[in-house]
Design a protein around this motif. Structure first.
Motif, PDB file in Angstrom:
ATOM      1  N   MET A 191     -47.113 -13.421  64.972  1.00 20.73           N
ATOM      2  CA  MET A 191     -47.055 -13.553  66.426  1.00 20.73           C
ATOM      3  C   MET A 191     -46.912 -15.029  66.793  1.00 20.73           C
ATOM      4  SD  MET A 191     -49.728 -12.074  69.271  1.00 20.73           S
ATOM      5  CE  MET A 191     -51.087 -13.116  68.733  1.00 20.73           C
ATOM      6  N   GLU A 192     -45.996 -15.343  67.657  1.00 17.27           N
ATOM      7  CA  GLU A 192     -45.763 -16.710  68.062  1.00 17.27           C
ATOM      8  C   GLU A 192     -46.957 -17.224  68.855  1.00 17.27           C
ATOM      9  OE1 GLU A 192     -42.145 -16.990  70.191  1.00 17.27           O
ATOM     10  OE2 GLU A 192     -40.972 -15.942  68.688  1.00 17.27           O
ATOM     11  N   ASN A 193     -47.257 -18.517  68.674  1.00 19.79           N
ATOM     12  CA  ASN A 193     -48.400 -19.117  69.358  1.00 19.79           C
ATOM     13  C   ASN A 193     -48.231 -19.109  70.866  1.00 19.79           C
ATOM     14  OD1 ASN A 193     -49.705 -19.662  66.944  1.00 19.79           O
ATOM     15  ND2 ASN A 193     -48.730 -21.653  66.702  1.00 19.79           N
ATOM     16  N   SER A 194     -46.983 -19.047  71.323  1.00 13.61           N
ATOM     17  CA  SER A 194     -46.739 -19.117  72.761  1.00 13.61           C
ATOM     18  C   SER A 194     -46.970 -17.780  73.461  1.00 13.61           C
ATOM     19  CB  SER A 194     -45.303 -19.593  73.023  1.00 13.61           C
ATOM     20  OG  SER A 194     -44.378 -18.703  72.420  1.00 13.61           O
ATOM     21  N   ILE A 195     -47.183 -16.717  72.700  1.00  6.29           N
ATOM     22  CA  ILE A 195     -47.373 -15.403  73.292  1.00  6.29           C
ATOM     23  C   ILE A 195     -48.810 -15.251  73.790  1.00  6.29           C
ATOM     24  CG2 ILE A 195     -47.517 -12.928  72.793  1.00  6.29           C
ATOM     25  CD1 ILE A 195     -44.699 -13.774  73.057  1.00  6.29           C
ATOM     26  N   ILE A 196     -48.949 -14.836  75.038  1.00  4.17           N
ATOM     27  CA  ILE A 196     -50.254 -14.458  75.570  1.00  4.17           C
ATOM     28  C   ILE A 196     -50.364 -12.948  75.383  1.00  4.17           C
ATOM     29  CG2 ILE A 196     -51.763 -14.440  77.594  1.00  4.17           C
ATOM     30  CD1 ILE A 196     -51.056 -17.246  76.556  1.00  4.17           C
ATOM     31  N   TYR A 197     -51.186 -12.536  74.436  1.00  5.84           N
ATOM     32  CA  TYR A 197     -51.227 -11.126  74.045  1.00  5.84           C
ATOM     33  C   TYR A 197     -52.342 -10.392  74.785  1.00  5.84           C
ATOM     34  CZ  TYR A 197     -50.895  -6.920  71.266  1.00  5.84           C
ATOM     35  OH  TYR A 197     -50.722  -5.620  70.876  1.00  5.84           O
ATOM     36  N   LEU A 198     -51.940  -9.469  75.664  1.00  5.95           N
ATOM     37  CA  LEU A 198     -52.887  -8.704  76.472  1.00  5.95           C
ATOM     38  C   LEU A 198     -52.538  -7.211  76.422  1.00  5.95           C
ATOM     39  CD1 LEU A 198     -53.050 -11.235  79.424  1.00  5.95           C
ATOM     40  CD2 LEU A 198     -55.023 -10.507  78.062  1.00  5.95           C
ATOM     41  N   ASP A 199     -52.199  -6.750  75.215  1.00  3.64           N
ATOM     42  CA  ASP A 199     -51.853  -5.349  75.013  1.00  3.64           C
ATOM     43  C   ASP A 199     -52.634  -4.795  73.818  1.00  3.64           C
ATOM     44  OD1 ASP A 199     -50.548  -2.991  75.630  1.00  3.64           O
ATOM     45  OD2 ASP A 199     -48.781  -3.460  74.443  1.00  3.64           O
ATOM     46  N   ASN A 200     -53.927  -5.071  73.810  1.00  2.00           N
ATOM     47  CA  ASN A 200     -54.762  -4.742  72.662  1.00  2.00           C
ATOM     48  C   ASN A 200     -55.052  -3.257  72.502  1.00  2.00           C
ATOM     49  OD1 ASN A 200     -55.843  -7.420  71.288  1.00  2.00           O
ATOM     50  ND2 ASN A 200     -55.684  -7.810  73.482  1.00  2.00           N
TER      51      ASN A 200
END
Length: 380
Positions: A1-10
């Protein structure tokens, strides 16, 4: 996962915990023996499987010999429903489930319906709640089982599994529970809930994909009342044959161990972010939460915003991962079957967004999401 991704689909999947990756890697590189082999190298793999059963069982209050490993909750659900329904000793043909269940349940029930089983689908109210009196009235002398989830994957609504278990036990019918979104996030004692079969997946609690567990009450296995889906070498007491996937099993066990130890810490952190996010989003005129605002898991917000096209928002904001529904159908541009069952029309369902927060998220992640949503509303 790229560091720039804000992941909010847990609720779709989680990143694998670094500690779990370390465990998995060791069983790919150094401890790669076949767990069914008799020599000591294979025994080390068998020890890892036994440990994973102990940690998985501890997480849900079960016994280690009641845990069996699968490829994930979808396989577990298929195994539970088909395995009980199609065993020769189980002659009853009536199954009760709900319209807002995961597709793994609904499609399996549709299959069973096509070969002669009678399926009743409970409705839900506008908040996603089921009517326990309606459940009780549907149970008949021909009812084999009730299959209801613990936590809804799209709205986060929590079902009263203790009360459901009381009803099923009193009626002497099986209770199958899809625990995928609850296991690892909420405490549970399987026996207090009178659950006969519980399914869960590793990748929903910072473990690897492709591995899951199924709890089966000893009363079922001792009396040989469930039919295996996979036959072969007799692994897992003959209930799930095939060479043990030791790296992923060890990873699942470690993920369960970490979840047990850090559950309250994670809850405190995530719940704080959820409260902040919800407060900010509900300031948007006309916005409302889809689902029960009280009986809802602490990491999930499913929100309707007037005129907010979630498909376009997701397409425009490629550095933020959120969802407009279940990951199993997210590639299809269609409204959520869960939200439709709750009474939303097609347009309102498409104007809803699911945000599921994880333990690695920060307040800065939430603030960026809020700003992007507001910018989208103003510009589109």
């Amino acid at each position: 996962m790229e560091n720039s991704i804000i992941y909010l689909d847990n609720n779709a999947t989680t990143t694998v915990d670094d500690r779990v990756i370390k465990i998995i890697t060791s069983y790919f590189s150094d401890l790669y023996g076949n767990a069914s082999s008799l020599y000591s190298f294979g025994n080390k793999a068998k020890i890892a499987i036994d440990k994973a059963k102990v940690e998985s069982a501890k997480l849900i209050g079960a016994e280690p010999n009641e845990i069996y490993f699968t490829s994930g909750a979808t396989e577990g659900i298929n195994f539970a429903l088909k395995g009980l329904a199609m065993h020769p000793v189980n002659r009853k043909k009536h199954i009760i489930t709900c319209r807002t269940e995961h597709k793994a349940v609904l499609e399996t029930c549709h299959y069973l319906e096509s070969i002669g089983y009678k399926i009743d689908y409970l409705p839900v109210d506008a908040e996603g709640n089921i009517d326990l009196e309606a459940l009780q009235k549907l149970i008949s002398n021909d009812t084999l089982l009730v299959c209801l989830m613990w936590v809804n994957n799209e709205t986060g609504v929590i079902y009263p599994i203790e009360k459901i278990g009381e009803i099923t036990k009193a009626a002497d019918v099986y209770f199958i529970c899809d625990g995928t979104q609850g296991v690892g996030k909420l405490p549970i004692n399987i026996n207090e809930c009178n659950i006969d079969v519980l399914c869960f997946s590793g990748h929903k609690m910072y473990g690897p994909k492709g591995i899951g567990g199924i709890y089966i009450n000893q009363s079922i296995t001792r009396q040989n009342k469930i039919q295996p889906l996979i036959h072969g070498g007799g692994q897992e007491d003959g209930l799930r044959s095939g060479t043990y996937n030791v790296p992923l099993i060890a990873g699942l066990g470690n993920a369960c161990e970490i979840a047990f130890e850090e559950m309250e810490k994670n809850r405190t952190h995530i719940e704080h972010l959820q409260i902040f996010l919800e407060k900010e989003l509900l300031q948007i005129k006309g916005a409302f939460i889809n689902g029960n605002r009280v009986s809802r898991i602490y990491n999930t917000i499913n929100i309707y915003i007037p005129g907010f096209d979630s498909e376009i928002f997701i397409g425009v904001n490629k550095d933020i991962a959120v969802s407009n529904g279940s990951a199993c159908t997210s590639e299809l541009i269609q409204p959520s079957h869960v939200l439709l069952a709750m009474g939303l029309n097609n347009n309102d369902a498409m104007n809803s967004l699911r945000i599921s927060i994880g333990k690695h998220n920060t307040k800065e992640d939430i603030q960026l999401l809020i700003q992007r949503i507001k910018d989208f509303i103003n510009n589109y």
